[in-house]
Design a protein around this motif. Sequence first.
Motif: not given
Length: 486
Positions: A465-485
Amino acid sequence: MFNESMKDKLDFLVSRGVAPYPPRVDMELSLSTDLKADFENLSENKTVVAVGGRVMAIRGHGKARFIVLRDGVGEIQIYVRVDAVGEEEYELIKKGLDIGDIVVASGTLFKTRTEEISVEVTKFQWANKALIPLPEKFHGLTDSEIRYRKRHMDMISDPDVLSRFKTRGLVVKAVREFLWSKDYEEVETPILQPLYGGALAKPFETHHNTLDMDLYMRIAPELYLKRLIVGGMTKIFEVGKCFRNEGISLFHNPEFTMLELYEAWSDYHGMMDISEQLVSSVVKSVTGKESVTYQDKEINFASPWKRITMEESFKQFAGISIEDLRDEKFAMDYIKKEGIKMEKALNFKGYCDEVFKKKVVVNLIQPTFIYDYPIEMSPLAKLIPGSDKYVERFQFIINGLEIGNAFSELNDPVDQLERFTSQSRLKKSGDDESHEIDTDYVEALGVGMPPTGGLGIGIDRLVMLLTNQVSIREVLMFPQLRKKEI
């Protein structure tokens, strides 16, 4: 892996006796912002200053070069002339320097013909020789997948990303300072737990080899924090990671940061008051204002916030009573008619949760407390006096996001055991989010816990809310991602 041209420059520097990765630099560095703010005094007195940072641009030819350094708070230009540093040093810079290198330089301040504050260099030193190029200056990293996987590159190419994470740090700092000012004590509780609890969520499971026992990553610190209230602490809080084995979305990540606080001799009304005070204080501390613009909507955090019961919110936004959902046929017909996709178990608790999220929460923009929840949705909250169906719980909603959750904490050990038993039956029937029976916690309640108010706030969502971001991934330094093939 490494860029051949940059590797050749590394070899060139080493062949000329340059240490490209020194353990330290022999200059006391100043921040670019400080130098610019004190330019008049420093330039007038010909004070020698030193700057350090990553090379972001190089221009010039012949016997002079302008180099732009970024130091984490801003940028400053340095000016290197062969007459000032000597032919040998200048040749090293000319042939060995790349965009991306980290360097330090000292000299005196001056202004160019375009009025840009710069450092005329008399001494130059490498701090780190880059071997992989930065993203192209004007486009940066545009692929979100790459941005999240290579967050370091994202931060270098887009100063707004770095600023956002600094804001996140300021939010956590402001939370702590506010609570300390109210005499709350900060504590730490286990992340690995023999039984999970404190929320309706599915846990991550692991195994401890030495003890030969299964353990769970905590879904919430709640049950341990309340043990500390039993032990005699009166105002406590914890800011820490929680883990829930659930879906990933714009608002959910399996690993997230929570604030939880508990206060003896308080209740959910007291938690409403502290919520308003805390969030308003944090917003003002971080932004300097009591309102923010989020996705073109002005959100005012100043108190008082609107307060309505959950039943009132269902009637206003869903057009039904909560009690209507106890009738399974009515609930299923309503869910189908409204096009609500069920993500929870097909029971009264699940119907309430989905209707609340899909019909009520999405309509709440300004900070709003929704209070008095069905007992099925809140197995750790105290019953409203005179009711056997509803408990003293609230959530506060901002711009359609559930930011905070609070109870008048259940301190009746007999009632708590009965509720855990009911939850355990639901779990055996297939509801993965329901609780097991935590006998250790029930025994702690049996020792005696005073009337207590408890509150949890999602730090990540507040930062959104305070940084005007619509995705939680934008405020997490390292969001969880699917394992890269590979």
